[in-house]
Design a protein around this motif. Structure first.
Motif, short mmCIF file in Angstrom:
data_model
loop_
_atom_site.label_atom_id
_atom_site.label_comp_id
_atom_site.label_asym_id
_atom_site.label_seq_id
_atom_site.Cartn_x
_atom_site.Cartn_y
_atom_site.Cartn_z
N SER A 52 0.86 -1.28 0.00
CA SER A 52 -0.28 -0.03 -0.18
C SER A 52 0.72 1.22 0.02
O SER A 52 0.36 2.16 -0.48
CB SER A 52 -0.74 -0.14 1.26
OG SER A 52 -1.79 -1.06 1.18
N GLU A 94 -6.96 0.31 -1.03
CA GLU A 94 -7.12 -0.54 -0.01
C GLU A 94 -8.51 -0.23 0.63
O GLU A 94 -8.47 0.74 1.23
CB GLU A 94 -5.93 -0.79 0.85
CG GLU A 94 -5.82 -1.80 1.81
CD GLU A 94 -4.41 -1.79 2.69
OE1 GLU A 94 -4.03 -0.79 2.99
OE2 GLU A 94 -4.16 -2.95 2.89
N ASP A 170 -5.28 -2.09 -5.02
CA ASP A 170 -4.65 -2.41 -3.88
C ASP A 170 -5.53 -3.76 -3.18
O ASP A 170 -6.64 -3.37 -2.62
CB ASP A 170 -4.57 -1.49 -3.17
CG ASP A 170 -3.46 -1.62 -1.90
OD1 ASP A 170 -3.34 -2.76 -1.76
OD2 ASP A 170 -3.05 -0.44 -1.15
N GLU A 171 -5.32 -4.88 -3.22
CA GLU A 171 -5.73 -6.04 -2.82
C GLU A 171 -7.39 -6.11 -3.06
O GLU A 171 -8.03 -6.19 -1.74
CB GLU A 171 -5.67 -6.07 -1.41
CG GLU A 171 -3.81 -6.18 -0.93
CD GLU A 171 -3.62 -6.94 0.42
OE1 GLU A 171 -4.21 -8.08 0.47
OE2 GLU A 171 -3.02 -6.38 1.14
MG LIG Z 1 -1.76 -2.62 2.21
#
Ligand SMILES: [Mg+2]
Ligand SMILES: Nc1ncnc2c1ncn2[C@@H]1O[C@H](COP(=O)(O)OP(=O)(O)OP(=O)(O)O)[C@@H](O)[C@H]1O
Length: 245
Positions: A52, A94, A170-171
């Motif tokens: 991140s 995220e 992000d994820e």
């Molecule tokens: Mg992260």
């Protein structure tokens, strides 16, 4: 002697020698990654590896102490997220960061904040919604009322509303059921086919390596491996550390 043709097409995203710290604690050390035209690239890293932080350093939310970020050849290091959006870079952050009280439609409209061509925005709205047919009937529903997977789809849809040429995720699959993870993976592949260059940051190495063309491994803030995704998926070290094999 042969003369190689010069490839003049600018590289969508090039991060070179990027370092960043929180106070005295280093979080990124000399990170270089490149996203070539038409590629899905993944960056895999465990909890706390710095994934991140890298996304934030690219999009101007964390100030790098060294290195630079180039977007289509232009040095954009440290530019704010809204300036970067105008230059074609969009982020699915995220934790999604939706406005949960606002409707799905309003969240998507916010994604187009930097655009003034209303007709093109309207066409993109239809195109983006076509990617998520299961959500079309619920445009007036507050974003907070959707399931986790649906909220992730809304976050992706919102990012697409800025008509990005480079998309950072992000994820996007964290905490989602396997069927929903597959759905998100499929959507990422379809987005890339429309000409958007994708950088996918993930802990879920299995999914990430299955959708990506190329991959980097980030460990304790540094890149420790880089290869074709298919090659890394077959590497014994990667299998042991990231694929539970
Ligand atoms: Mg992260
Ligand atoms: N705002 C902050 N202040 C201080 N340290 C931070 C801050 N944000 C992150 N860190 C630290 O920097 C390191 C990298 O964090 P980062 O959030 O980038 O990791 P990550 O790979 O995204 O992890 P995760 O998979 O849990 O999201 C970690 O050691 C983390 O504790």
């Amino acid at each position: 002697m042969t003369i190689e043709p010069v490839n003049t097409e600018p590289v969508p995203l090039a991060v070179a020698g990027l370092s960043a710290s929180y106070g005295v604690v280093p979080a990124l050390r000399d990170v270089s990654i490149t996203l070539h035209s038409g590629e899905i690239v993944t960056l895999i890293g465990a909890n706390g590896a710095g994934k991140s932080t890298l996304i934030k350093a690219i999009c101007g939310l964390v100030r790098p102490s060294a290195g630079n970020v180039r977007l289509f050849g232009e040095d954009v290091t440290g530019l704010s997220p809204d300036r970067l959006v105008r230059k074609g870079l969009s982020v699915v952050p995220e934790g999604r960061r939706l406005f949960s009280e606002m409707t799905m439609r309003e969240n998507l409209e916010l994604g187009a904040f930097a655009r003034s061509d209303r007709a093109a925005v309207g066409r993109d709205f239809e195109r983006v919604i076509d990617l998520f047919p299961e959500l079309r009937e619920r445009l007036a529903t507050p974003a907070g009322a959707f399931s986790g997977g649906q909220q992730q789809m809304i976050a992706v849809a919102r990012a697409l509303m800025s008509a990005p040429r480079v998309l950072l995720l992000d994820e996007p699959t964290i905490g989602l059921a396997p069927a929903v993870v597959d759905r998100i993976a499929d959507i990422i592949t379809r987005i890339a086919r429309t000409g958007v260059n994708v950088l996918l940051v993930e802990q879920n190495a299995e999914t990430a390596l299955s959708v990506a063309d190329r991959a980097y491994i980030l460990e304790a803030g540094a890149i420790t491996a880089e290869d074709r995704a298919i090659t890394l998926a077959e590497s014994p070290e990667v299998q042991r550390a990231y694929l539970g094999i």
